[in-house]
Write a protein that holds these residues in place. Structure first.
Motif, short mmCIF file in Angstrom:
data_model
loop_
_atom_site.label_atom_id
_atom_site.label_comp_id
_atom_site.label_asym_id
_atom_site.label_seq_id
_atom_site.Cartn_x
_atom_site.Cartn_y
_atom_site.Cartn_z
N LEU A 231 1.23 -1.05 -0.02
CA LEU A 231 0.08 0.01 0.33
C LEU A 231 0.45 1.20 -0.16
O LEU A 231 0.49 2.26 -0.53
CB LEU A 231 -0.85 -0.26 1.05
CG LEU A 231 -2.11 -0.82 1.01
CD1 LEU A 231 -2.80 -0.59 2.38
CD2 LEU A 231 -3.05 -0.71 -0.41
N ALA A 235 1.05 3.67 -3.32
CA ALA A 235 0.78 4.86 -2.93
C ALA A 235 1.27 6.30 -3.27
O ALA A 235 0.97 7.17 -4.16
CB ALA A 235 0.47 5.41 -1.20
N LEU A 252 -7.43 10.52 2.44
CA LEU A 252 -6.51 9.25 2.43
C LEU A 252 -8.10 8.42 2.61
O LEU A 252 -8.62 8.52 3.58
CB LEU A 252 -5.40 8.86 3.57
CG LEU A 252 -5.07 7.46 3.48
CD1 LEU A 252 -4.47 7.24 1.63
CD2 LEU A 252 -3.82 6.62 4.02
N PRO A 254 -8.71 4.84 2.32
CA PRO A 254 -8.25 3.48 2.75
C PRO A 254 -9.25 2.67 2.47
O PRO A 254 -10.22 2.26 2.70
CB PRO A 254 -7.30 3.30 2.78
CG PRO A 254 -7.75 4.34 4.39
CD PRO A 254 -8.68 5.16 3.99
N HIS A 255 -8.24 0.93 1.35
CA HIS A 255 -9.61 0.29 2.41
C HIS A 255 -10.00 -0.33 3.56
O HIS A 255 -8.68 0.16 4.39
CB HIS A 255 -9.61 -0.63 1.37
CG HIS A 255 -9.48 -2.46 1.84
ND1 HIS A 255 -10.97 -2.14 1.45
CD2 HIS A 255 -8.73 -3.98 2.43
CE1 HIS A 255 -11.02 -3.86 2.09
NE2 HIS A 255 -9.74 -4.09 2.49
N MET A 262 -4.29 0.29 7.99
CA MET A 262 -4.16 1.72 8.12
C MET A 262 -3.92 3.22 8.74
O MET A 262 -3.21 4.08 7.98
CB MET A 262 -5.90 2.06 8.34
CG MET A 262 -6.81 2.07 7.55
SD MET A 262 -8.70 1.58 8.00
CE MET A 262 -9.13 3.49 7.75
N THR A 265 -0.09 2.43 7.34
CA THR A 265 0.47 3.11 5.31
C THR A 265 0.13 4.48 5.84
O THR A 265 1.07 5.59 5.81
CB THR A 265 -1.34 2.30 5.57
OG1 THR A 265 -1.10 1.07 5.15
CG2 THR A 265 -1.36 3.41 3.25
N VAL A 276 -7.36 10.89 7.86
CA VAL A 276 -7.96 9.48 7.32
C VAL A 276 -9.11 9.40 7.19
O VAL A 276 -9.95 9.36 8.04
CB VAL A 276 -6.51 8.22 7.61
CG1 VAL A 276 -7.30 6.29 6.97
CG2 VAL A 276 -5.46 8.25 7.46
N ILE A 291 -14.37 1.11 -0.09
CA ILE A 291 -13.71 1.75 -0.10
C ILE A 291 -14.97 3.38 -0.64
O ILE A 291 -14.65 4.70 -0.23
CB ILE A 291 -12.64 2.03 -1.66
CG1 ILE A 291 -11.00 1.52 -1.43
CG2 ILE A 291 -12.15 3.94 -2.03
CD1 ILE A 291 -10.40 1.29 -2.11
N GLU A 313 -6.68 3.78 -1.98
CA GLU A 313 -5.82 2.86 -1.87
C GLU A 313 -6.69 1.33 -1.76
O GLU A 313 -7.57 1.30 -0.42
CB GLU A 313 -4.78 3.00 -1.24
CG GLU A 313 -4.49 3.01 -0.50
CD GLU A 313 -3.67 3.38 0.70
OE1 GLU A 313 -2.52 3.59 0.24
OE2 GLU A 313 -3.65 3.21 1.96
N TRP A 321 -3.17 -4.56 -5.89
CA TRP A 321 -3.47 -3.84 -5.22
C TRP A 321 -3.46 -2.79 -6.30
O TRP A 321 -2.66 -3.00 -6.95
CB TRP A 321 -2.21 -3.46 -4.00
CG TRP A 321 -1.47 -3.73 -4.42
CD1 TRP A 321 -0.15 -3.07 -5.08
CD2 TRP A 321 -0.41 -4.90 -5.34
NE1 TRP A 321 1.13 -3.34 -5.38
CE2 TRP A 321 0.75 -4.39 -5.11
CE3 TRP A 321 -0.68 -6.19 -4.48
CZ2 TRP A 321 1.71 -5.76 -5.86
CZ3 TRP A 321 0.24 -7.27 -4.82
CH2 TRP A 321 1.66 -6.80 -5.37
N ALA A 323 -4.41 2.40 -6.28
CA ALA A 323 -4.28 3.43 -5.62
C ALA A 323 -4.59 3.94 -7.49
O ALA A 323 -4.09 3.85 -8.26
CB ALA A 323 -3.14 3.70 -4.78
#
Length: 328
Positions: A231, A235, A252, A254-255, A262, A265, A276, A291, A313, A321, A323
């Motif tokens: 990730l 990214a 951000l 993220p998944h 998270m 990352t 985030v 997401i 991402e 994976w 992004a």
């Protein structure tokens, strides 16, 4: 003139049944499996998740999210040129026919717009978004609906507390339109099939039955280690393609698999968790839906505003994976 794909609207849907950790602990205790709210929270950050009703299909969840996105975008289903649905839990065995085609019919999008599914598990939405962006940039389509929808509760082994407490059901949708203004700025996608066994459903359809287990299996430590590594890499790749620095990212998205992934990352990206979008505590891991669910939640809460830069991402089974950077 350069053509971009711009986010026109978003939507999401969660099934009515909401199970807190306490609810799930009680349910699992009835079949002899011991766990606790603290055990789940400590390892994942999850406090609750939603499960689809017995009569709810993945397409039903997707349609609800799609309808919300159409309302947000101010368009009709007949305006769509293409529907792409990312899912690992299609309505039909083998994904045949595609759940995207079922959604097209249920939406009443009877203009014969194209429709197909994408299978990249938890990275599916980033893959689908990148595909939609490519179609728009080359002028093939002007309005594309991108969906992530899952009913993961149907493939959980409730005798396995390491996986059964982590996942939930839901759907999210994004509508992209062709625009002269920048929207999606870059995408980076990768896969490593040699890692396919650390997160998978190993069963196979054979002669009308299933050979092997039809439940999700996961090597948690291996997935965690690989996820944080790839990730960060993807990214930075997406940021470089967009000529952006991590400090220029407003949010951000993220998944939503695990709060520790998270946090790891964000730390490696030099980003505060205040930047985030976090929904894992309420949704659990909804795979390809996570997401777009988080994106819609951020927009509807007023956190994400027009003109801001976003980094989406995800990473999941395959191993796959991706992004995507967006100027919203």
């Amino acid at each position: 003139m350069t053509v971009y794909s711009r986010v026109l609207g978003t939507g999401s849907y969660l099934p009515a049944e909401r199970l807190t950790n306490h609810d799930l602990v009680e349910r699992l205790a009835k079949i002899g499996l011991e766990t606790s709210d603290e055990w789940i929270k400590t390892r994942s950050g999850i406090s609750a998740r939603h499960f689809a009703a017995a009569n709810e299909l993945t397409s039903d969840l997707a349609v609800k999210a799609a309808q919300a996105a159409l309302k947000s975008a101010g368009i009709e289903s007949s305006d769509l040129d293409l529907i792409i649905l990312a899912t690992s839990t299609p309505d039909h065995l083998g994904g045949f026919p595609s759940t995207a085609c079922v959604v097209q019919d249920k939406l009443g999008a009877h203009n014969h717009c194209a429709a197909f599914d994408v299978q990249a598990v938890c990275a599916g939405f980033t893959y689908a978004l990148a595909i939609a962006d490519a179609f728009i940039r080359v002028g093939t389509y002007k309005k594309v609906m991108v969906l992530g929808a899952e009913t993961f509760s149907r493939i959980l082994n409730f005798q396995d507390r390491t996986t059964s407490v982590l996942f939930g059901d839901g759907a999210g949708a994004v509508i992209l339109e062709a625009s002269a203004e920048p929207g999606i700025l870059s995408a980076a996608l990768h896969a490593d099939g040699s890692q396919r066994d650390i997160l998978c459903v190993p069963g196979r359809a054979t002669n009308g039955g299933v050979e092997g287990a039809a439940f999700l299996t996961m090597d948690g430590p291996a997935v965690f280690k690989l996820a944080v590594k790839v990730l960060e890499q993807v990214a930075h790749e997406a940021l470089e393609k967009a000529n952006l620095k991590s400090e220029q990212i407003d949010w951000l998205v993220p998944h939503q698999a695990n709060i520790r992934i998270m946090e790891g990352t964000a730390r490696k990206m030099g980003m505060s968790m205040d930047k985030v979008i976090v929904t894992v505590h309420e949704h659990g891991n909804t795979s390809a839906a996570s997401i777009p669910l988080a994106l819609d939640a951020g927009i509807r809460s007023g956190q994400i505003k027009r003109g801001q830069h976003l980094l989406l991402e995800g990473v999941g089974g395959g191993f796959a994976w991706g992004a995507v950077t967006i100027k919203y």
